[in-house]
Design a protein around this motif. Structure first.
Motif, PDB file in Angstrom:
ATOM      1  N   UNK A  66     -10.933  26.927  29.908  1.00 33.52           N
ATOM      2  CA  UNK A  66     -11.325  28.264  30.326  1.00 33.52           C
ATOM      3  C   UNK A  66     -10.200  28.924  31.109  1.00 33.52           C
ATOM      4  N   UNK A 102     -10.229  32.607  30.989  1.00 30.37           N
ATOM      5  CA  UNK A 102     -11.225  33.250  31.847  1.00 30.37           C
ATOM      6  C   UNK A 102     -10.725  33.324  33.283  1.00 30.37           C
ATOM      7  N   UNK A 116      -8.214  35.973  33.556  1.00 31.86           N
ATOM      8  CA  UNK A 116      -8.823  37.294  33.558  1.00 31.86           C
ATOM      9  C   UNK A 116      -9.373  37.641  34.929  1.00 31.86           C
ATOM     10  N   UNK A 125       0.369  31.361  37.392  1.00 33.19           N
ATOM     11  CA  UNK A 125       0.235  32.801  37.475  1.00 33.19           C
ATOM     12  C   UNK A 125      -0.842  33.250  36.484  1.00 33.19           C
ATOM     13  N   UNK A 126      -1.516  34.325  36.813  1.00 35.41           N
ATOM     14  CA  UNK A 126      -2.546  34.818  35.889  1.00 35.41           C
ATOM     15  C   UNK A 126      -2.007  35.048  34.482  1.00 35.41           C
ATOM     16  N   UNK A 127      -0.769  35.553  34.402  1.00 36.30           N
ATOM     17  CA  UNK A 127      -0.219  35.830  33.076  1.00 36.30           C
ATOM     18  C   UNK A 127      -0.103  34.534  32.278  1.00 36.30           C
ATOM     19  N   UNK A 172      -3.489  33.533  31.125  1.00 41.09           N
ATOM     20  CA  UNK A 172      -3.955  34.367  30.034  1.00 41.09           C
ATOM     21  C   UNK A 172      -3.292  33.984  28.726  1.00 41.09           C
ATOM     22  N   UNK A 173      -2.058  33.481  28.826  1.00 42.08           N
ATOM     23  CA  UNK A 173      -1.378  33.059  27.602  1.00 42.08           C
ATOM     24  C   UNK A 173      -1.812  31.672  27.170  1.00 42.08           C
TER      25      UNK A 173
END
Lengths: 1126, 229
Positions: free
Chosen positions: A545, A548, A551, A644-646, A649-650
């Motif tokens: 996840x 998620x 995000x 990192x969020x990026x 997300x990847x």
């Protein structure tokens, strides 16, 4: 929409994935709560057994061989006044017996024979009516005898004696009583069938007969030796027990202690005497001076000799100085200055020409028997100068000066005397019979009391009577009252014991107290594996996840908020798992209990274990499992939120792995330090005490495991790192040329370094513990004749229901028995009290004491010592410490390690409080610790010093035997044949050690099983790792399929990759085991290689199975869908 | 009003094997006003997403300043950066990243959970869903929606907190031609109606042209685009 609804939705959506987490927590909770509940069950069971054993009995007074009037129970009940809540006061008889089928068959020894009446049964559930010729058996005894209602049995028991059987002049013959009885009932355990005053873990063989009938058979009509007080509803406090003692003091009479007052004829006064012949020194002290009495001592001399003339078997009286002073003036008024020391006054019958033909000034030699220091009978002699010849008149005719020697005082003829020593009846002359007929026991000679005490004072006392002038009292009754007022039952050691409270304390203080903790320790690896697996599964689920999480971070959640959400999910899952775990624990505990009742029965002896789970254990265990799981989840999820969020997300987090090489840079030096530390710890523990050995063992193994994990981590980091410069700069062409399918597989391992490392560590730890504990299983010694070993060089232990009054290798008359030539026997006197052995889950407050001759043990260099208290000397021979002077009220003791450490929780220098037969408190202090031995369960003290505390201890009830002949069993047959009526139990010492080791090995088996479960859980974890790895690499595997790799080849690759991990884990565990065990090997530990190999094989097979299953599952179906989703 | 300002922003990456850093972005300066619409095009791997991540405070520049609605991102700690993203920025990703366990309406309201959702948020969410024609799907989970519908929900999610800046990273990458066109039209419409600054990264030139301004990212720098769709 709230965070709570998001959490609920997330939990429900991923419920399949979360199922593993819930199951993991459930297993951890079940294991922990189950272990704690096991402790609760054991404590509750012991408590129930203790309460069942005693019924409504709250206090008890046992007076041993001193029988009191049975109406004392009624008088005591009246004194107590019958308050509400007060129950029964019952008089009973308690003694040892053997039981046998009169038609044949081996007798059953160690039977507890109880003479009871209706009030005894009021302490139980329902009455059992018994006629004078009937017996009720408890179920255990009935089973051992194979007896049923209607069968006829023969009960044999020792009658109480005036003197201990092995005391000089003690009556050896005719001590045995018997009853032929019919079995009228089998008594259930819940109706006092298990009745006993001792908290023992062993089954008790009880036989109940009518008290009056038993008292008559014991020649003690109207008497008893046990008072039981019962309260229906509550245990009494210490203050109430003191009230009982005061009530007893107000109620008893001196006759209850075997004392009596007689009126001496012809106005000579009154005499206090004892049916036990000697007056205890404390009785004399309490009465003599305060009431103006004078002690006297009468003794039986073997012979009086003057020159070559002798008189056999004469009574000699030792009188106080004023007796001589009052009579120093002769018949013609001469005063000769009294009787100086070592002078004797001889009566004229003995001085007559027909006897000694003695005159004043002649030397009179008195020969007599005494008990030597080694409890042998020794004849001594003492010479006196005849100071006066006294007439056969007046005060010199005094039959009352002869004590009531058993089987002597009451007979009509000399020839009917039965002393404990051999009497040559052929020496009795008609003149002697005449003397006896005319003067009975009137002394023929008189010596000073001081001389008499020096010669004849013994453990039973130093006077046989106290005389009072006629003017001192008005009557015999007056004298009785006055003397009774000076004496207290407590001086005889007659104090009520709060047996109910003691039983509950023993049940709660013994090994049962930490049984739950012990099982928790045994289950620790299982619990840890479950928690680790839980965290691993949770992290795996969360990693999927990652998008998620990215995000949420992207839309403004802070890392802490996201973490709280994740931990909230984990907490909810762990809570569900904990709750389910409680339910599972109930079943798990029942399984453990079933095992304890069957295959692990040695761990709990004969204690019937019933299920009882306390709310505290359930809630506490569940809470701990919940917290541990939550902590593991929290620690594991921290790593995710470092991305990192990026990246999340990847999908980087789901595929990231491997440590940076820099962090593993110090792996080699750290591993080397760990290995050095392991070797040092192993050397430190070698030859050390058990505790240090264990510490060294665990430390060495742990450091070896740490070194292995460090090195594996380093290797994994290298796998994960891209090829570097230098050689690696040929990465373009060279790397491609070196690329192999196996290399690809190992690179995949390196990408999941953390996961891989966890699995390896779990496997290695589990295997280390399992193998290492398994290697420590104890085997009995092969050679019982080895003196320094656990058997002390003795081949047999003999326990006797009726103690042997003389040494095994002697005849009753003290002469050596040729049948035992060349043998060595260690004879032990045992006090009452429970054994403090590992199979007794109760902790006795006053365990049994065994009186031994330390010199025999020292000469035989028997047994091995683990440690000796410092500063006491002991030197080369620690057995000498039994004679150490530690103070007037301290008795040095030696015991073996299991007795001290496990059963009693004592160490060197610690002590236990005891009360002797005279009501004096003293301390038994531990001065040395033996290695585990056949002496487990008792505290060894010096025999002669024990007799000073317990003078009524008669004979030897335990023997260790070393038999020199080739046919060792012949010794057992000899004992059984010669002493069958003493209820012998002959057990080879090797068998005893096997029983002790069985207990220890049972705990090891339990650990092996639970550790094995933990390893199995670890191997399941590896299966999960395989599944997750493959799912992460579905695209990669799909590509390989697309370029031509077959499914079988992919499976083989996955198998190789993960079996390699498994092999690393196993190798690390085996290496740690070997390093830890090397010192023990050097100390002679015999390793059960077959068992260990089997365990290793089973673990390896489990691993292969799980990995194969996971690889097959993961590669089934079409992988091409993964290509599309990529 | 300036919503976003990049002042000589660079982003370098150091290779794991050592050696010189690789400059993905090199000295980019840019200013976006309220209501602007900017498309950034470029070949795959040129750094478009990296630039967008810097604009959205999802990443930190190696050099230069990023100022969002007056706030210099470099001076903010994690908590205040998160607050900035929550209140000032809306994101639309190539993968919609709708939470599969939540309904359409719940997915739209996810950003409001940071400060606590209220009735007004719910009303706005329903209003926005109405506008994009998905009001009747608000109780459905993402598994029951098409890719295009999911992306439209993601757009609404991005707007729930009335951001000043909407960043879209290849929002049409997973859609077919028709769906992509509809989505871009939606973005442009919302940009005009809500006056929310829009920056869209795409490699679809014809879609980029629908925005007012197109820039090409090439060799780490932004260049005016002179090409034709």
């Amino acid at each position: 929409m709230t965070r709570w609804s998001l959490l609920r939705a997330s939990l429900w959506h991923d419920r399949r994935t979360h199922l593993g987490v819930v199951l993991g927590v459930m297993v951890a909770t079940a294991a922990l709560v189950g272990a704690l509940s096991l402790g609760d069950s054991l404590r509750a069971s012991l408590r129930a057994v203790a309460l069942e054993r005693l019924g409504h009995t709250t206090e008890a007074l046992l007076t041993g061989d001193r029988y009191f009037r049975d109406v004392l129970a009624d008088e005591l009940a009246d004194q107590l006044g019958g308050e509400p809540g007060e129950g029964t006061v019952a008089a009973a008889i308690l003694t040892r017996a053997t039981a046998a089928d009169p038609a044949g068959g081996a007798p059953v020894g160690a039977v507890q024979l109880l003479g009871v009446d209706g009030r005894f049964w009021q302490l139980g559930r329902e009455p059992v009516a018994l006629r004078s010729d009937e017996v009720a058996l408890n179920r255990y005894l009935a089973g051992r005898l194979g007896a049923a209602v209607g069968d006829v049995l023969m009960l044999r028991f020792d009658k109480p004696a005036a003197l201990p059987a092995d005391a000089v002049l003690g009556d050896l013959e005719d001590r045995r009583g018997s009853m032929r009885v019919r079995v009228a009932a089998i008594v259930d355990d819940d109706n006092l069938g298990r009745f006993g005053l001792e908290a023992t873990g062993r089954p008790v063989a009880n036989a109940f007969v009518d008290r009056s009938a038993l008292a008559a058979a014991m020649d003690q009509p109207g008497r008893a030796n046990l008072l039981l007080v019962g309260a229906a509803q509550r245990s009494r406090s210490a203050a109430d027990v003191a009230r009982l003692d005061r009530a007893l003091a107000a109620t008893w009479r001196i006759e209850d202690a075997g004392l009596s007052v007689i009126d001496l004829d012809n106005g000579r006064g009154y005499q206090l005497q004892s049916r036990h012949v000697f007056l205890p020194a404390h009785v004399r002290r309490a009465v003599e001076r305060p009431l103006g009495g004078r002690a006297v001592l009468g003794y039986l001399a073997n012979e009086l000799t003057v020159g070559d003339r002798s008189v056999p078997y004469a009574i000699v009286a030792a009188m106080p100085d004023d007796w001589f002073a009052h009579r120093s003036a002769g018949p013609d008024g001469e005063v000769d200055g009294g009787n100086d020391a070592r002078t004797v006054w001889l009566n004229d019958w003995a001085a007559d020409e027909q006897d000694l033909a003695a005159s004043v000034g002649d030397e009179l030699t008195i020969r007599y028997y005494v008990e030597s220091a080694d409890s042998r009978l020794a004849e001594r002699s003492a010479s006196f100068r005849i100071a006066r010849i006294v007439p056969m008149a007046g005060p010199y005719i005094d039959p009352a000066l002869m004590p009531p020697f058993p089987s002597i005082a009451e007979v009509e003829h000399h020839a009917d005397w039965k002393a404990g020593v051999s009497i040559d009846l052929g020496r009795i002359r008609p003149r002697d019979e005449d003397y006896w007929r005319l003067y009975r026991g009137s002394p023929r000679a008189f010596v000073t009391l001081d001389d008499g005490r020096v010669l004849w004072g013994g453990r039973s006392g130093d006077s046989t009577a106290i005389r009072f002038d006629a003017t001192r009292f008005d009557s015999v009754e007056d004298a009785r009252r006055a003397i009774g007022a000076r004496l207290d039952p407590g001086q005889l050691g007659w104090t009520f014991q709060p047996v109910r409270r003691q039983a509950l304390t023993a049940a709660g203080q013994g090994p049962a107290r930490y049984f739950g903790g012990l099982f928790t320790g045994l289950s620790l690896f299982l619990i840890a594996a479950a928690v680790m697996l839980t965290a691993m599964l949770f992290v795996f689920a969360v990693e999927q996840r990652g998008g998620q999480i990215g995000l949420l971070l992207a839309v403004g959640f802070t890392a802490r908020q996201v973490r709280r959400l994740l931990i909230g999910e984990g907490a909810a899952l762990a809570l569900l798992g904990s709750v389910l775990g409680i339910a599972a624990a109930l079943g798990y505990t029942q399984l453990l209990l079933l095992a304890l009742r069957t295959v692990w029965a040695d761990a709990v002896g004969s204690t019937p274990i019933v299920f009882s789970a306390g709310a505290g254990s359930m809630a506490g265990g569940a809470a701990i499992a919940w917290l541990a799981s939550l902590a593991a989840i929290g620690l594991s999820t921290r790593r995710l939120l470092r991305f990192e969020p990026s990246s999340l997300l990847r999908g980087v987090a789901a595929h990231a792995g491997g440590d940076a090489p820099g962090r593993a840079r110090y792996a080699w030096p750290a591993a080397a330090l760990c290995v050095l530390g392991a070797v040092a710890l192993g050397a430190w523990g070698q030859g050390a005490s058990a505790g240090m050995q264990a510490a060294g063992f665990i430390g060495a193994g742990t450091l070896t495991l740490a070194a292995a994990v460090l090195l594996v981590r380093r290797w994994l980091a290298r796998l994960a790192a891209p090829r570097e410069g230098g050689r690696g700069t040929a990465a373009g062409a060279g790397a491609a040329a070196r690329l192999t399918w196996a290399g690809l597989s190992w690179q995949a391992v390196g990408r999941r370094a953390g996961r891989s490392l966890t699995v390896i560590a779990v496997l290695a730890c589990g295997l280390f513990l399992t193998l290492a504990i398994g290697a420590n299983r104890q085997a009995p010694p092969s050679d019982p004749l080895e003196r320094g070993g656990p058997t002390g060089g003795y081949q047999f232990m003999v326990n006797l229901t009726h103690p042997l009054p003389h040494r095994l290798d002697q005849r009753p008359d003290g002469t050596p028995d040729a049948a035992w030539a060349g043998s060595e026997v260690l004879a032990m006197r045992l006090t009452a009290g429970p054994q403090a052995s590992c199979d007794n889950l109760n902790r006795p407050a006053q365990p049994r004491l065994a009186g031994v001759d330390g010199g025999v043990l020292a000469a035989g260099e028997a047994f091995g010592f683990m440690s000796v208290a410092p500063g006491l000397g002991g030197g080369e021979q620690p057995w000498d410490l039994l004679q150490a002077d530690l103070g007037p009220d301290v008795l040095p003791a030696i015991a073996d390690q299991p007795t001290l450490l496990w059963a009693l929780g004592l160490g060197l220098g610690d002590g236990l409080s005891y009360t002797d037969e005279r009501g004096r408190d003293f301390e038994v202090r531990i001065v040395a610790m033996l290695e585990p031995s056949v002496l487990q369960g008792t505290l060894l003290v010096d025999s002669s010093r024990l007799l000073q505390r317990y003078p009524s201890l008669e004979g030897y009830s335990r023997l260790l035997v070393r038999w020199p002949q080739a046919d060792a069993d012949a010794a057992g047959r000899l004992i059984t044949r010669a002493h069958a009526d003493r209820g012998p139990s002959v057990v080879p010492t090797i068998e005893l050690m096997s029983r002790f080791h069985a207990l220890e090995n049972t705990y090891l088996s339990i650990f092996l099983l639970l550790g094995g479960l933990g390893v199995a859980l670890g191997s399941l974890g590896l299966g999960v790792v395989v599944l997750r790895q493959v799912m992460d690499r579905r695209g990669e595997l799909a590509l390989l399929r697309a370029v031509g790799f077959s499914r079988a080849r992919l499976m083989r690759g996955l198998m190789v990759e993960h079996l390699g991990l498994a092999a690393l884990g196993l190798a690390a565990g085996v290496a740690a085991t070997i390093v830890a065990l090397v010192p023990a090997w050097r100390d002679g530990l015999a390793v059960a290689w077959l068992s260990l190999s089997l365990v290793l094989a089973v673990v390896a097979a489990s691993l292969v199975a799980w990995i194969a299953l996971a690889a097959w599952w993961a590669t089934r179906g079409s992988l091409l869908d993964a290509l599309r989703s990529e | 009003m300036t919503v976003l300002e990049l002042d000589n922003v660079s982003r370098h990456y150091a290779p794991a094997t050592g050696g010189a850093a690789i400059a993905v972005l090199d000295g980019i300066s840019l200013r976006i006003e309220r209501g602007d619409a900017l498309a950034i095009i470029g070949p795959s791997g040129c750094g478009k997403s990296t630039l967008l991540n810097l604009m959205g405070a999802l990443d930190q520049p190696s050099a230069g300043r990023v100022v969002i609605d007056g706030y210099d991102v470099a001076g903010l700690d994690d908590r205040r950066r998160a607050k900035l993203r929550n209140e000032r920025i809306g994101f639309v990703f190539q993968a919609h990243h709708l939470l599969p366990q939540c309904t359409v309406l719940e997915n739209v309201l996810v950003p409001t959970l940071v400060r606590g959702s209220c009735a007004a948020d719910r009303a706005r969410a329903e209003d926005l869903l109405e506008r994009i024609g998905l009001a009747d799907r608000r109780t459905h989970r993402p598994g029951r929606l098409s890719g295009g519908e999911c992306q439209r929900v993601a757009v609404v999610r991005a707007l729930i907190n009335r951001p000043a800046l909407l960043l879209a990273d290849e929002p049409t990458g997973s859609l077919d031609r028709a769906g992509a066109t509809k989505l871009v039209e939606l973005l442009v419409e919302l940009n005009q109606q809500q006056q929310v600054a829009l920056v869209m990264v795409t490699h679809a030139v014809e879609l980029a042209a629908r925005l007012g301004t197109v820039r090409e990212l090439r060799d780490g720098r932004l260049h005016p685009w002179r090409g034709v769709p």
